[in-house]
Design an enzyme around this catalytic site. Structure first.
Site: not given
Ligand code: 8ZB
Length: 483
Positions: A100, A171
């Protein structure tokens, strides 16, 4: 740099593309015509936009998790588990943080370390370093459509590899992946970078391949007034459509007051349609996405399921086309596949039980939606005025002026003058406008709502309410009551 909301010329786009494809060795495997043919070989049932369009027609709410791990064979197993055991309707591929930030060298170290240790040493899937062929191994191994989810201010090469790699949805946006995610990226630069992304997807559309685009709705996910996140979503939808995008999912992050959350989705959908049509983008398909609670989560897993189920219910009652599901591991970190599947199944239960119900026609919802639409109109009219009709220029000037102002954002280009606070029912109101150009009538509405809370709590309206609301979540509450 001079930006304008105008479709990039092929000369400009392809000249820039030469540089983009050289940013990392995997860029050399991207061949547009070959990728168009590959995308055309993906059957309709695996195309993101097709499944969304059917859900819009059926009035159903699809469930989608976030998920991404470093090793691609494990990533495939994870996504298979989430569609089979988790009953996910739509699949993600969440990209790691190094990618990112365009730090591909470090992403490569993370990949190498993950192979050495057999554990995921990255917090997402490093799609760019893997390249087109491994991405195709992932997307072709699954039954469901797959979307790339990330938070990348400069995602040009990631887009090239993702779409050539068989993902059918992507996205992000020039505002929504800048302001909440970075400190020093100028808005001109990220709008320009995302015009590249959207122009590439426009070229796929013109070649007969439809790719779904989803601006990131929640922004900072902390007390963001619906009028602000909705205004950003509408701007990104218009900027994307200008580049030839034809399929847009606009989004919103749950704030906690059910009436306001339903009204936010309703007003988001209708205002996106209104403005796309106003710019003659009447052929652009719209769907909506509701993000389950983006604030702090309880450590206790049972309490987490309460939050997850509440978010699922709100999404379905708002008739959102899809809901992004949280997991009971939210408070601790990257979820196990079992925890991720559990969040999906709890959400699926609510979605199926509540499918026949809607809150959209409730008078209180309609009244709240009217307020949000009036606020959005104040903001978007000013963006239009500042840009003299050009919404890209207008957006940059709006952030400079604080007309667009996202609470608790890290970006130095965000004014940070507008202050939100919850009213007595937990709805988000505006405690001080900063330079958000609300009408006097709307300013009075917010004042009255906060005065109601102050009377109930027997204290004056003050910044302390904002502080209390931020800390309330960790204590398991919505409104931060005085001790
Ligand atoms: C804006 C996004 C934040 C959310 O994005 C989730 N999040 C980020 N990276 C992963 C991943 N590798 N696997 C599952 N969920 C993921 C976080 O928990 C939070 O809720």
């Amino acid at each position: 740099m001079e930006i304008k909301n105008q479709k990039l010329s092929n000369d400009d786009f392809f000249a820039e593309r030469k540089e983009v494809l050289q940013q990392w060795p995997t860029g050399k495997d991207v061949d547009f015509d070959e990728a168009v043919a590959y995308q055309k070989s993906i059957p309709a049932k695996k195309r993101f936009g097709v499944k969304l369009e059917q859900a819009v027609k059926d009035g159903t709410t699809l469930i989608q998790p976030r998920a991404g791990v470093a090793l691609y064979k494990e990533h495939i197993e994870l996504l298979k588990y989430l569609e089979d055991e988790g009953e996910a309707d739509l699949l993600p591929t969440t990209i790691d943080s190094y990618t990112r930030l365009n730090r591909y060298k470090e992403a490569q170290v993370g990949i190498d370390k993950s192979f050495e240790t057999g554990r995921s040493m990255l917090n997402g899937f490093p799609a760019l370093n893997y390249g087109v062929h491994i991405c195709r191994e992932v997307t072709s191994a699954l039954k469901s459509p797959v979307q790339v989810r990330h938070g990348t201010p400069d995602a040009r090469l990631l887009t090239e590899i993702s779409i050539a790699g068989g993902f059918t949805s992507y996205e992000g946006g020039g505002i929504s992946y800048n302001i909440p995610y970075s400190k020093n990226f100028s808005i001109e630069h990220t709008i320009a970078h995302w015009q590249y992304t959207d122009r590439l997807i426009g070229l796929y559309e013109e070649a007969g391949v439809s790719i779904n685009r989803e601006p990131f709705g929640p922004l900072t996910g902390t007390l963001v007034p619906p009028c602000i996140s909705n205004a950003v979503a509408v701007i990104e939808a218009v900027l994307a459509a200008t580049q030839g995008v034809k399929d847009v999912t606009v989004g919103y992050g749950q704030c906690g007051n059910l009436i306001q959350d339903v009204a936010a989705i309703r007003s988001l959908e209708s205002m996106t349609r209104k403005y796309l049509d106003q710019f003659s983008f009447t052929d652009v398909r719209i769907s909506t996405v509701f993000h389950q609670w983006m604030g702090g989560f309880p450590q206790d897993e049972s309490k987490s399921f309460g939050v997850i189920s509440w978010g699922a219910a709100a999404a379905v009652l708002a008739k959102a086309t899809k809901v992004i599901v949280k997991t009971p591991h939210e408070a601790v970190g990257i979820p196990t596949k079992e925890a991720n599947a559990a969040g999906l199944k709890a959400s699926k239960q609510l979605a199926s039980m509540l499918q026949q119900q809607s809150f959209c026609d409730m008078p209180a919802v309609i009244a709240e939606a009217e307020i949000i639409m009036a606020e959005m109109t104040c903001i978007l009219n000013k963006v239009e005025e500042l840009g003299k009709g050009d919404w890209a220029k207008g957006t940059v000037l709006a952030f400079e002026a604080g007309v667009l102002d996202i609470p608790f954002a890290p970006s130095k280009y965000n004014a940070g003058k507008m202050m939100p606070a919850r009213d007595n029912n937990g709805a988000i109101r505006i405690l001080s406008c900063g330079n958000i150009p609300l009408s006097n009538e709307l300013v009075l509405f917010h004042k009255q709502k906060l005065d109601e809370r102050a009377a109930y709590e027997n204290r004056a309206v003050s910044f302390q309410m904002v502080v209390d609301d931020v800390y309330a979540i960790g204590k398991g509450f919505l409104v931060g009551r005085p001790n």
